[in-house]
Design a protein around this motif. Structure first.
Motif, PDB file in Angstrom:
ATOM      1  N   ARG A  56       1.784  31.958  14.905  1.00  0.00           N
ATOM      2  CA  ARG A  56       1.050  33.038  14.264  1.00  0.00           C
ATOM      3  C   ARG A  56       1.697  34.404  14.496  1.00  0.00           C
ATOM      4  NH1 ARG A  56      -1.976  31.522  18.704  1.00  0.00           N
ATOM      5  NH2 ARG A  56      -2.258  33.085  20.318  1.00  0.00           N
ATOM      6  N   SER A  57       2.706  34.488  15.363  1.00  0.00           N
ATOM      7  CA  SER A  57       3.356  35.764  15.627  1.00  0.00           C
ATOM      8  C   SER A  57       3.966  36.326  14.353  1.00  0.00           C
ATOM      9  CB  SER A  57       4.460  35.575  16.684  1.00  0.00           C
ATOM     10  OG  SER A  57       5.207  36.752  16.841  1.00  0.00           O
ATOM     11  N   THR A  58       3.858  37.651  14.200  1.00  0.00           N
ATOM     12  CA  THR A  58       4.383  38.296  12.995  1.00  0.00           C
ATOM     13  C   THR A  58       5.902  38.366  13.014  1.00  0.00           C
ATOM     14  OG1 THR A  58       4.121  40.463  14.064  1.00  0.00           O
ATOM     15  CG2 THR A  58       2.297  39.680  12.674  1.00  0.00           C
ATOM     16  N   LEU A  59       6.505  38.233  14.191  1.00  0.00           N
ATOM     17  CA  LEU A  59       7.958  38.276  14.283  1.00  0.00           C
ATOM     18  C   LEU A  59       8.402  37.160  15.216  1.00  0.00           C
ATOM     19  CD1 LEU A  59      10.525  39.819  13.407  1.00  0.00           C
ATOM     20  CD2 LEU A  59      10.310  41.186  15.492  1.00  0.00           C
ATOM     21  N   ALA A  60       8.529  35.968  14.654  1.00  0.00           N
ATOM     22  CA  ALA A  60       8.875  34.805  15.457  1.00  0.00           C
ATOM     23  C   ALA A  60       9.964  34.007  14.783  1.00  0.00           C
ATOM     24  CB  ALA A  60       7.643  33.927  15.677  1.00  0.00           C
ATOM     25  N   PRO A  61      10.881  33.431  15.573  1.00  0.00           N
ATOM     26  CA  PRO A  61      11.885  32.535  15.008  1.00  0.00           C
ATOM     27  C   PRO A  61      11.243  31.223  14.585  1.00  0.00           C
ATOM     28  CG  PRO A  61      12.475  33.282  17.239  1.00  0.00           C
ATOM     29  CD  PRO A  61      11.029  33.583  17.027  1.00  0.00           C
ATOM     30  N   VAL A  62      12.049  30.382  13.974  1.00  0.00           N
ATOM     31  CA  VAL A  62      11.670  28.987  13.739  1.00  0.00           C
ATOM     32  C   VAL A  62      12.312  28.177  14.859  1.00  0.00           C
ATOM     33  CG1 VAL A  62      11.954  26.989  12.220  1.00  0.00           C
ATOM     34  CG2 VAL A  62      11.438  29.245  11.251  1.00  0.00           C
ATOM     35  N   TYR A  63      11.547  27.294  15.474  1.00  0.00           N
ATOM     36  CA  TYR A  63      12.044  26.510  16.596  1.00  0.00           C
ATOM     37  C   TYR A  63      12.332  25.084  16.144  1.00  0.00           C
ATOM     38  CZ  TYR A  63      10.198  30.455  19.189  1.00  0.00           C
ATOM     39  OH  TYR A  63       9.929  31.729  19.647  1.00  0.00           O
ATOM     40  N   LEU A  64      13.534  24.625  16.440  1.00  0.00           N
ATOM     41  CA  LEU A  64      13.958  23.285  16.059  1.00  0.00           C
ATOM     42  C   LEU A  64      14.343  22.501  17.312  1.00  0.00           C
ATOM     43  CD1 LEU A  64      16.237  24.262  13.046  1.00  0.00           C
ATOM     44  CD2 LEU A  64      13.840  23.536  12.950  1.00  0.00           C
ATOM     45  N   SER A  65      14.225  21.190  17.227  1.00  0.00           N
ATOM     46  CA  SER A  65      14.645  20.336  18.335  1.00  0.00           C
ATOM     47  C   SER A  65      16.127  20.033  18.212  1.00  0.00           C
ATOM     48  CB  SER A  65      13.848  19.028  18.324  1.00  0.00           C
ATOM     49  OG  SER A  65      12.488  19.276  18.551  1.00  0.00           O
ATOM     50  N   LEU A  66      16.751  19.764  19.342  1.00  0.00           N
ATOM     51  CA  LEU A  66      18.156  19.378  19.372  1.00  0.00           C
ATOM     52  C   LEU A  66      18.242  17.862  19.487  1.00  0.00           C
ATOM     53  CD1 LEU A  66      19.190  22.260  21.730  1.00  0.00           C
ATOM     54  CD2 LEU A  66      19.981  22.003  19.377  1.00  0.00           C
ATOM     55  N   SER A  67      19.325  17.300  18.955  1.00  0.00           N
ATOM     56  CA  SER A  67      19.448  15.838  18.853  1.00  0.00           C
ATOM     57  C   SER A  67      19.375  15.150  20.195  1.00  0.00           C
ATOM     58  CB  SER A  67      20.783  15.482  18.175  1.00  0.00           C
ATOM     59  OG  SER A  67      20.803  15.934  16.844  1.00  0.00           O
ATOM     60  N   ASP A  68      18.927  13.891  20.141  1.00  0.00           N
ATOM     61  CA  ASP A  68      18.884  13.048  21.337  1.00  0.00           C
ATOM     62  C   ASP A  68      20.289  12.819  21.879  1.00  0.00           C
ATOM     63  OD1 ASP A  68      16.157  12.807  21.259  1.00  0.00           O
ATOM     64  OD2 ASP A  68      16.199  11.014  19.996  1.00  0.00           O
ATOM     65  N   PRO A  69      20.464  12.807  23.221  1.00  0.00           N
ATOM     66  CA  PRO A  69      19.377  13.052  24.163  1.00  0.00           C
ATOM     67  C   PRO A  69      18.994  14.530  24.179  1.00  0.00           C
ATOM     68  CG  PRO A  69      21.455  12.841  25.340  1.00  0.00           C
ATOM     69  CD  PRO A  69      21.756  12.545  23.902  1.00  0.00           C
ATOM     70  N   ARG A  70      17.728  14.804  23.960  1.00  0.00           N
ATOM     71  CA  ARG A  70      17.285  16.188  23.883  1.00  0.00           C
ATOM     72  C   ARG A  70      17.530  16.902  25.210  1.00  0.00           C
ATOM     73  NH1 ARG A  70      11.738  16.067  20.204  1.00  0.00           N
ATOM     74  NH2 ARG A  70      12.787  15.337  18.305  1.00  0.00           N
ATOM     75  N   PRO A  71      18.186  18.064  25.167  1.00  0.00           N
ATOM     76  CA  PRO A  71      18.493  18.765  26.421  1.00  0.00           C
ATOM     77  C   PRO A  71      17.230  19.336  27.058  1.00  0.00           C
ATOM     78  CG  PRO A  71      19.103  20.119  24.544  1.00  0.00           C
ATOM     79  CD  PRO A  71      18.703  18.777  23.987  1.00  0.00           C
ATOM     80  N   SER A  72      17.277  19.477  28.356  1.00  0.00           N
ATOM     81  CA  SER A  72      16.146  20.033  29.086  1.00  0.00           C
ATOM     82  C   SER A  72      16.662  20.810  30.283  1.00  0.00           C
ATOM     83  CB  SER A  72      15.201  18.919  29.552  1.00  0.00           C
ATOM     84  OG  SER A  72      15.878  18.057  30.455  1.00  0.00           O
ATOM     85  N   ARG A  73      15.780  21.582  30.891  1.00  0.00           N
ATOM     86  CA  ARG A  73      16.110  22.244  32.153  1.00  0.00           C
ATOM     87  C   ARG A  73      15.039  21.887  33.163  1.00  0.00           C
ATOM     88  NH1 ARG A  73      14.444  28.599  32.772  1.00  0.00           N
ATOM     89  NH2 ARG A  73      12.326  28.454  31.948  1.00  0.00           N
ATOM     90  N   THR A  74      15.415  21.858  34.442  1.00  0.00           N
ATOM     91  CA  THR A  74      14.486  21.529  35.511  1.00  0.00           C
ATOM     92  C   THR A  74      14.178  22.784  36.307  1.00  0.00           C
ATOM     93  OG1 THR A  74      15.373  19.283  35.691  1.00  0.00           O
ATOM     94  CG2 THR A  74      14.063  20.106  37.542  1.00  0.00           C
ATOM     95  N   LEU A  75      12.913  23.172  36.346  1.00  0.00           N
ATOM     96  CA  LEU A  75      12.481  24.303  37.155  1.00  0.00           C
ATOM     97  C   LEU A  75      12.142  23.814  38.556  1.00  0.00           C
ATOM     98  CD1 LEU A  75      10.179  26.177  34.631  1.00  0.00           C
ATOM     99  CD2 LEU A  75      12.563  26.623  35.159  1.00  0.00           C
ATOM    100  N   VAL A  76      12.556  24.584  39.562  1.00  0.00           N
ATOM    101  CA  VAL A  76      12.351  24.180  40.953  1.00  0.00           C
ATOM    102  C   VAL A  76      11.837  25.363  41.755  1.00  0.00           C
ATOM    103  CG1 VAL A  76      14.211  22.478  40.802  1.00  0.00           C
ATOM    104  CG2 VAL A  76      14.712  24.777  41.681  1.00  0.00           C
ATOM    105  N   VAL A  77      11.260  25.063  42.906  1.00  0.00           N
ATOM    106  CA  VAL A  77      10.938  26.096  43.885  1.00  0.00           C
ATOM    107  C   VAL A  77      11.916  25.911  45.037  1.00  0.00           C
ATOM    108  CG1 VAL A  77       9.116  24.641  44.898  1.00  0.00           C
ATOM    109  CG2 VAL A  77       9.184  27.095  45.392  1.00  0.00           C
ATOM    110  N   ALA A  78      12.666  26.962  45.341  1.00  0.00           N
ATOM    111  CA  ALA A  78      13.759  26.866  46.312  1.00  0.00           C
ATOM    112  C   ALA A  78      13.446  27.683  47.563  1.00  0.00           C
ATOM    113  CB  ALA A  78      15.064  27.357  45.686  1.00  0.00           C
ATOM    114  N   SER A  79      13.979  27.230  48.675  1.00  0.00           N
ATOM    115  CA  SER A  79      13.892  27.961  49.939  1.00  0.00           C
ATOM    116  C   SER A  79      15.177  27.706  50.714  1.00  0.00           C
ATOM    117  CB  SER A  79      12.673  27.509  50.755  1.00  0.00           C
ATOM    118  OG  SER A  79      12.763  26.121  51.030  1.00  0.00           O
TER     119      SER A  79
END
Length: 305
Positions: free
Chosen positions: A255-278
């Motif tokens: 619904r944003s008035t200024l937003a891109p179109v979001y598309l998926s990338l081909s399999d295997p779909r890339p991802s990132r892993t968020l972590v909590v580090a110490s």
């Protein structure tokens, strides 16, 4: 030599300015200068070079600051352990975060944590990936929210969430039109070799992810704009200035008035892993352990329910 003198030197090194350091230490500037002069006389070493516009540590000063930080961190850890042994619920927790991650995860986590542990003070620190890794390794943050891979070998981490990486394109882009016309669900990264890319600036972990994705597609991205803010990146994409990879959690509502179109990338779909580090081997207070547990609970409930 006193602990407060170590704190004074570390603060001066951080601010490179006596006035700012004195203000943060809540002492008068002349008193700060006197304490530094007293310490330098005791050590027989000049710790800082005074210039017209700033204060820079000497070689001896750099060595002193590095050792002082270790000592101050050890003292803080000792306080935390004593607090925990005393079953105390109060405390102070310094949490580092990437701007991208913090703006979406912390609003989900902090209200729940403060409801459960109202006497624990949370200090937030936003910075780039490389800087946060340095701060966490030196004990200047208790925990930091980062994404893999980590470059600093002295850090340990726990996974929080794995999220898909999407492709953001302008609404009028050929890929957006093709997706709307054919219902095509994904895009091969190799197809993007000639596209103009909008990337985050150096020091941001997601920038490296973007380069690695392009490398998997067999090309180096043609960068037309760089920004330190993922919202600016998305605005530039929406305005037709280029394309970008973005984490799933930051994709804007349709619904944003200024937003891109979001598309998926081909399999295997890339991802990132968020972590909590110490820092590896660092004592984690009960407050830190509780914060990690609360994060996992809140993220699971909000993003994976």
């Amino acid at each position: 030599m006193e602990l407060r003198q170590l704190q004074y030197v570390v603060q001066i090194a951080a601010d490179k300015n006596f006035s700012r350091a004195a203000e943060k230490l809540h002492i008068a500037q002349p008193s700060l200068s006197q304490q530094l002069a007293k310490l330098e006389k005791e050590l027989g070493q000049q710790l800082f070079r005074r210039t017209t516009n700033s204060v820079e540590p000497t070689h001896a000063g750099e060595v002193f600051v590095a050792k002082a930080r270790v000592i101050l961190d050890a003292v803080e850890q000792l306080k935390q352990e004593m607090d925990d042994l005393g079953q105390m619920r109060r405390g102070r927790l310094v949490v580092g975060s990437l701007p991208i991650t913090g703006s979406h995860i912390l609003p989900v986590v902090l209200p729940l944590f403060q409801e459960r542990y109202p006497e624990i003070e949370i200090v937030l620190l936003e910075d780039s990936t490389s800087r946060l890794e340095q701060l966490t390794a030196s004990g200047q943050t208790d925990l930091s929210l980062l994404s893999l891979p980590l470059q600093e070998p002295s850090l340990t981490w726990e996974p929080l969430i794995e999220e898909e990486i999407k492709l953001a394109v302008p609404p009028q882009h050929r890929l957006a039109r093709e997706a709307a016309a054919s219902g095509r669900s994904d895009v091969r990264i190799a197809e993007l070799a000639d596209e103009p890319f909008i990337l985050l600036k150096r020091g941001q972990g997601f920038r490296q992810i973007a380069f690695e994705l392009c490398a998997e597609g067999g090309f180096v991205p043609r960068t037309v704009f760089e920004s330190g803010n993922i919202e600016t990146v998305q605005s530039l994409v929406a305005a037709g200035m280029g394309i970008a990879f973005v984490p799933m959690m930051v994709t804007r509502a349709a619904r944003s008035t200024l937003a891109p179109v979001y598309l998926s990338l081909s399999d295997p779909r890339p991802s990132r892993t968020l972590v909590v580090a110490s820092r590896r081997g660092r004592y984690l207070s009960k407050a830190a352990v509780a914060f990690i547990a609360t994060m996992k609970e809140a993220i699971t409930s909000h993003y994976q329910s």
